[in-house]
Design a protein around this motif. Structure first.
Motif, short mmCIF file in Angstrom:
data_model
loop_
_atom_site.label_atom_id
_atom_site.label_comp_id
_atom_site.label_asym_id
_atom_site.label_seq_id
_atom_site.Cartn_x
_atom_site.Cartn_y
_atom_site.Cartn_z
N GLN A 216 0.84 -1.20 0.00
CA GLN A 216 0.00 0.00 0.00
C GLN A 216 0.87 1.25 0.00
O GLN A 216 2.02 1.23 0.43
CB GLN A 216 -0.86 0.03 1.26
N GLU A 218 0.05 4.90 1.52
CA GLU A 218 -1.01 5.61 2.24
C GLU A 218 -0.53 6.96 2.74
O GLU A 218 0.65 7.16 3.03
CB GLU A 218 -1.50 4.76 3.41
N ALA A 325 -5.75 6.38 0.36
CA ALA A 325 -5.12 5.06 0.50
C ALA A 325 -5.17 4.32 -0.83
O ALA A 325 -6.24 4.03 -1.35
CB ALA A 325 -5.84 4.24 1.57
#
Ligand code: ATP
Length: 453
Positions: A216, A218, A325
């Motif tokens: 990810q 974010e 995100a």
């Protein structure tokens, strides 16, 4: 599976982008390894994200927090009690599904906030059949927590139990005080973090779209509460520009604002960027206004004060947060799907080409000698270019074949050193998308490439 997905998966395996995980042992379901070109492409997307949203901005900074955290973090964040999906089994054929997803597909709308009993009743009311055996014979849903558990230290008991993080975001909230104490941050400011996250998904699949181990990127952007709306809208625009720079066609993206009943109780606004995948529209990323929920929860659970003092007015407040995100591995997938094209050329041949944005292409420039006799000066040119660009050298096979090879991995420029190059100091540069060729002085080459990469 659709042709495009199959074609992209096959290209990924053939051309060193993505391989099935642990393949020589028969694989491990839904795990994938990123090969030589794939790992470079993934890193380039990440670097572009970091440069765009962290390095180039004055209001942003980075963080790299640990994957293993004190389990209390996940109690405070709500993941221990709430991060679960309704798991249902078909009693006839044992197919395992996510009740909410099956219901959503059937009703063609999003559902949120339904209890397990409500999901079950609705499934029965609508007589929703099992996608595999078509019978309506469901177990009642069980809440299945998606966090992976493991043990820290040598004793496998509950005291030593820790979780693999299901998101990178909490590492930012738990470091809020450290960041305030060790930097001179003034609201609004944001913290970006990337890294691996783990979710024991019930229904992983669609290649790398949904996996149990993923990456990810974010951001938590801290603002005064009254300014949250303004910055929320700004982040939507910033991400639109980001996807445009990655060559993602606008008509493949859409924004879906969450309905009031779909919002988490602490969120006043959430929007998903959706992408038209070969299997339908699916979430690419989310931007949520999370209020002060996370900082409040961590204050409550840790007893630490996670607040901001305005240096001018001395006012003390708990900032609100806007959270964009995005999954790196999901971004990787849409970059490939958007870039892939099979063209039929005028001579009837087909060429497969990846139209990557030049700055993220795994190889930016390939150098060829027209024939083996020119391999020495061509190698020298390659070595010079490699100091500045991601370059590759290839002298095997016919020149047309070498072009095709580079097209398939999305190399934007190919440079050929030929018979005349030594005498006139020129080379031929061929551009990937237009296939146009241009002859230019070797000493002009770097400036030419710099301008375009
Ligand atoms: P979904 O509804 O697809 O399960 P989510 O809403 O739970 O996703 P978030 O918690 O908002 O996802 O995570 C942020 C982003 O992380 C997602 O938009 C997606 O890009 C990525 N992501 C989440 N889960 C996965 C996964 N299992 N595999 C790959 N990427 C994921």
């Amino acid at each position: 599976m659709s042709n495009l997905m199959e074609d992209v998966m096959s290209l990924c395996k053939r051309r060193a982008f993505v391989y099935p995980g642990s393949e020589i042992y028969g694989g491990l379901a839904n795990t994938w390894d990123y090969g030589p070109y794939g790992s470079q492409l993934k890193k380039n997307i990440l670097d572009f994200w970091w440069k765009t949203f962290v390095q180039d901005r004055d209001d942003m900074m980075g963080l790299d927090s640990a994957i293993l955290m004190n389990p209390r973090v996940w109690e405070a964040s709500g993941h221990v009690s709430n991060f679960s999906d309704p798991l249902m089994d078909c009693k006839s054929c044992q197919e395992r599904v996510r009740g909410d997803k099956i219901l959503e597909e059937h009703l063609k709308t999003t559902i949120a906030g339904l209890s397990n009993a409500e999901i079950y009743n609705k499934m029965m009311e609508e007589k929703i059949p099992c996608p595999k055996c078509k019978k309506v014979n469901w177990t009642e849903p069980r809440s299945f927590n998606l966090m992976f558990k493991t043990y820290q230290g040598v004793i496998e008991d509950t005291a030593a139990q820790v979780y693999l993080r299901p998101e990178t975001a909490q590492g930012i909230f738990v470091n809020f005080k450290n960041i305030l104490d060790s930097t001179r941050s003034r609201l609004p400011f944001g913290v970006g973090q990337y890294g691996k996250s783990f979710r024991n998904e019930i229904t992983p699949g669609n290649f790398i779209f949904r996996t149990r181990e993923f990456e990810q990127m974010e951001i938590e952007y801290f603002v005064r509460p009254e300014e949250a709306e303004k910055y929320f809208d700004q982040w939507v625009e910033d991400y639109k520009a980001f996807f445009k720079a990655l060559n993602i066609p606008e008509d493949k993206l859409r924004l879906r604002y969450h309905e009031r009943d779909e919002l988490s109780h602490y969120s006043s606004k959430t929007v998903d960027f959706e992408y038209e995948f070969p299997f339908g529209w699916g979430e690419l990323m989310g931007i949520a206004h999370r209020g002060s929920f996370d900082l409040d929860q961590h204050m409550k659970f840790s007893g630490e004060k996670l607040q901001y003092r305005d240096p001018q007015s001395n006012e003390v407040l708990t900032p609100h947060v806007v959270e964009p995100a995005l999954g790196l591995t999901r971004a990787f997938l849409i970059v490939l799907l958007s870039a892939y094209e099979e063209q039929t050329l005028e001579n009837g041949e087909t060429r497969t080409v990846l139209h990557f944005a030049p700055q993220i292409a795994p190889v930016q420039v390939a150098v060829f000698p027209l024939q083996k006799q020119q391999s020495e000066p061509a190698t020298q040119l390659y070595r010079d270019l490699k100091k500045h660009f991601r370059a590759e050298y290839d002298e095997s096979g016919a020149i047309g074949k070498r072009y095709r090879r580079q097209d398939e991995i999305g190399t934007p420029f190919c440079v050929t050193y030929d018979f005349d190059s030594e005498a006139d100091g020129c080379v031929t540069v061929r551009e990937r998308d237009s296939m146009k060729q241009e002859r230019m002085k070797i000493e002009e080459l770097r400036a030419y490439l710099n301008e375009r990469l």
